[in-house]
Enzyme design. Structure first.
Site, PDB file in Angstrom:
ATOM      1  N   SER A 130      42.269  38.581  37.077  1.00  0.00           N
ATOM      2  CA  SER A 130      41.908  39.514  38.142  1.00  0.00           C
ATOM      3  C   SER A 130      42.963  39.460  39.234  1.00  0.00           C
ATOM      4  O   SER A 130      43.695  38.464  39.365  1.00  0.00           O
ATOM      5  CB  SER A 130      40.544  39.130  38.732  1.00  0.00           C
ATOM      6  OG  SER A 130      40.263  39.844  39.907  1.00  0.00           O
ATOM      7  N   TYR A 143      34.084  33.443  42.655  1.00  0.00           N
ATOM      8  CA  TYR A 143      34.806  34.186  41.616  1.00  0.00           C
ATOM      9  C   TYR A 143      36.305  33.900  41.702  1.00  0.00           C
ATOM     10  O   TYR A 143      36.973  33.683  40.687  1.00  0.00           O
ATOM     11  CB  TYR A 143      34.528  35.672  41.788  1.00  0.00           C
ATOM     12  CG  TYR A 143      35.067  36.563  40.696  1.00  0.00           C
ATOM     13  CD1 TYR A 143      34.403  36.672  39.480  1.00  0.00           C
ATOM     14  CD2 TYR A 143      36.224  37.318  40.889  1.00  0.00           C
ATOM     15  CE1 TYR A 143      34.891  37.511  38.476  1.00  0.00           C
ATOM     16  CE2 TYR A 143      36.706  38.156  39.904  1.00  0.00           C
ATOM     17  CZ  TYR A 143      36.039  38.248  38.704  1.00  0.00           C
ATOM     18  OH  TYR A 143      36.523  39.077  37.713  1.00  0.00           O
TER      19      TYR A 143
END
Length: 272
Positions: A130, A143
């Protein structure tokens, strides 16, 4: 026909990647957690296996079943979930839960397939990271932590696999149309006691609206196909790049991390 195992194929990037690779001649072994999603993938002509990355036995069973169906040429590590909330409000159990899926389960599955790739002298391991594996932003601490860890582990694996015929690739998307925000709500409600937080007013003003109120696309948001095309490239070119950026925010963040001093990067991240 080459055979690829893709995790997290219920929706979003995983589902689109499974369809895109199947359309381009790959034999897809998809994985999902819910029986209805497994049935839906099988109805599309895919082999589909149950996989819960938080369950070590499930990972072992999935790897065994996938290998029993024939040699695998590639693995696409896509499955993950988000758990928004301020770092100071994140209990230990919450971090344990998200690391079990986003890092530990992914690592477990990967290492169970590497022996077959080694034995055949070839294989591709493509891991979906990501933009948040490059730069952290507020409310995404848990995250971000998993993606930073995943980036480091994957970088070292790439170095260690040099000369084995096994190619290891990171793909780093920015905002992509998916259900990750919707799917994060149960995790947030389970783990984050936002009303008891000293940041309760900030939650009401920002995060709760983002989670619960309908909104349009994020700025720079792209469809999942933008990632799927990169996955196909990473699986098919003779010498894939170590990492592929997807979306403008990832490209900007990659440059910012390299050239900005920490204070300037913090200013940038607070406004993202």
């Amino acid at each position: 026909m080459k055979r690829v195992l893709i995790t997290g194929c219920s929706s979003g990037i995983g589902l689109d990647a499974a369809r895109h690779l199947q359309a381009n001649g790959w034999q897809v072994v998809a994985t999902c957690r819910r029986p209805e999603d497994i049935a839906a993938r099988r109805a599309e002509g895919m082999e589909c296996l149950h996989l819960d990355l938080s369950d070590e036995a499930s990972v072992a069973d999935c790897a065994k079943a996938a290998l029993a169906g024939g040699p695998l040429d590639a693995l696409v590590n896509n499955a993950a979930f988000a758990l928004p909330g301020a770092v100071e409000d994140m209990p230990r159990g919450a971090l344990r839960a998200i690391f079990e899926v986003n890092l530990l389960g992914t690592h477990d599955l990967t290492t169970r397939l590497i022996p077959q790739f080694r034995a055949q002298g070839a294989g591709r391991i493509v891991t979906i990271s990501s933009v948040l594996g490059l730069v952290g932003i507020p409310w995404r601490g848990s995250y971000v932590a998993t993606k930073f860890a995943l980036e480091g582990l994957t970088d070292v694996l790439r170095l260690e696999m040099h000369g084995t015929g096994v190619k290891v690739v990171l793909i780093e998307p920015g905002p992509i149309t998916s259900r990750i925000r919707e799917n994060a709500i149960p995790h947030f409600e389970r783990w984050v006691d936002w009303q008891a937080s000293p940041r309760a007013d900030q939650y009401r003003a920002t995060l709760l609206k983002r989670l619960y109120e309908p909104s349009g696309k994020d700025r720079f948001e792209l469809p999942p196909r933008a990632v799927s095309t990169r996955i196909l490239t990473a699986l098919t070119v003779p010498n894939p790049a170590p990492r592929y950026y997807v979306t403008a925010p990832t490209r900007i963040s990659g440059v910012a991390r390299r050239v900005l001093p920490t204070r300037a990067l913090d200013w940038f991240a607070r406004r993202t």
